[in-house]
Design an enzyme around this catalytic site. Structure first.
Site, PDB file in Angstrom:
ATOM      1  N   GLU A 249      43.152  66.112  47.820  1.00  0.00           N
ATOM      2  CA  GLU A 249      42.001  66.107  48.725  1.00  0.00           C
ATOM      3  C   GLU A 249      40.737  66.253  47.882  1.00  0.00           C
ATOM      4  O   GLU A 249      40.674  67.109  47.002  1.00  0.00           O
ATOM      5  CB  GLU A 249      42.049  67.284  49.692  1.00  0.00           C
ATOM      6  CG  GLU A 249      43.219  67.325  50.640  1.00  0.00           C
ATOM      7  CD  GLU A 249      43.209  68.617  51.450  1.00  0.00           C
ATOM      8  OE1 GLU A 249      42.173  69.326  51.437  1.00  0.00           O
ATOM      9  OE2 GLU A 249      44.218  68.935  52.072  1.00  0.00           O
TER      10      GLU A 249
ATOM     11  N   GLU B 143      34.647  76.975  55.261  1.00  0.00           N
ATOM     12  CA  GLU B 143      34.904  77.371  53.882  1.00  0.00           C
ATOM     13  C   GLU B 143      34.448  78.794  53.586  1.00  0.00           C
ATOM     14  O   GLU B 143      33.432  79.262  54.099  1.00  0.00           O
ATOM     15  CB  GLU B 143      34.189  76.417  52.917  1.00  0.00           C
ATOM     16  CG  GLU B 143      34.333  74.941  53.237  1.00  0.00           C
ATOM     17  CD  GLU B 143      35.754  74.420  53.198  1.00  0.00           C
ATOM     18  OE1 GLU B 143      36.661  75.177  52.822  1.00  0.00           O
ATOM     19  OE2 GLU B 143      35.965  73.255  53.570  1.00  0.00           O
TER      20      GLU B 143
END
Length: 263
Positions: free
Chosen positions: A50, A61
């Protein structure tokens, strides 16, 4: 042509092995290093990679990947530059590559243009963590037209929605290990037997667990519940520490996880 993600999981299943999916942020510390990191991770045992598209407000995140995004954005990294890098990568590898990004980036670039360019540089899948499953039609038409897999996520709170999401999923189902944001965790306490029970019967796409996996031991444990594991922040931490000199240490880390998964 069969999507590389599907072919990869079919081959791994035939070999009785688990998938190792790794992650880096594009442009951290620069795109040349990102390109070399992707190659190194594949050479070291990653099955799929990824590549995170930097974003100013990456809500899924933790601090590690937030800082990576900010470092990348300081160099004005953009999607056109990332597509150029991906085009070069396709000259050296035929393994599955995915983009992980936020929906505003897709909209701002232009959804049709984005997926057309994904097809052009042979991106195999896209993960959009802030796109609710119920709003998947925002990209579904373009993803299906170009053959790019739109990877859906389920969380420990998904419960009865797990089966519904799995029925619509292609490529692989991204199982979020824990509540909260990305980042390494010393312990993951989710009851995966219960969470993934709806998938025990039926012909669903493969599932991989991510968020919080920080070493080979954790990776092997998580992969025991499904078809593979996803490691991101642990790798980005190494990139943060070593910068342009991170190629070798990242490769050594990925090798250690691969060996743990295969042991």
């Amino acid at each position: 042509m069969k999507n590389r993600i599907d072919a990869c999981f079919e081959a791994l299943k035939a070999e009785g092995r688990k998938a190792l999916v790794t992650f880096v942020t594009a442009g951290d510390p620069d795109l040349a290093t990102t390109e070399n990191l992707v190659t190194e991770m594949f050479d070291s045992g990653a099955d799929l990679v990824e590549i995170g598209v930097p974003f100013s407000d990456p809500i899924a995140e933790g601090g590690t990947i937030q800082r990576a995004s900010l470092r990348s954005l300081k160099h004005n990294t953009n999607l056109d530059q990332i597509f150029e890098m991906l085009s070069r990568l396709r000259d050296t590898t035929d393994k599955p590559i995915l983009l992980m990004m936020y929906i505003n980036t897709v909209f701002r670039y232009g959804t049709e243009k984005f997926f057309d360019n994904c097809k052009k540089v042979q991106i195999d899948g896209v993960i959009i963590p802030d796109m609710p499953f119920e709003e998947r039609d925002e990209v579904k038409e373009y993803a299906e037209k170009t053959g790019v897999r739109s990877i859906y996520l389920v969380a420990p709170t998904s419960k009865e929605r797990v089966k519904m999401i799995a029925e619509e999923s292609k490529g692989f189902l991204y199982i979020v290990s824990s509540l909260g944001v990305t980042g390494t965790r010393s312990e993951i306490s989710t009851d995966f037997d219960k969470l993934l029970a709806p998938l025990k019967e039926g012909n669903y796409c493969p599932a991989c667990i991510g968020f919080g996996i920080s070493n080979g031991e954790q990776a092997k444990k998580m992969a025991s519940y499904c078809d593979g594991c996803i490691i991101g922040s642990a790798i980005v931490n190494i990139v943060e520490k070593y910068g342009k000199d991170s190629i070798q240490p990242v490769g050594e880390f990925v090798k250690s996880v691969r060996e743990a998964l295969d042991s």
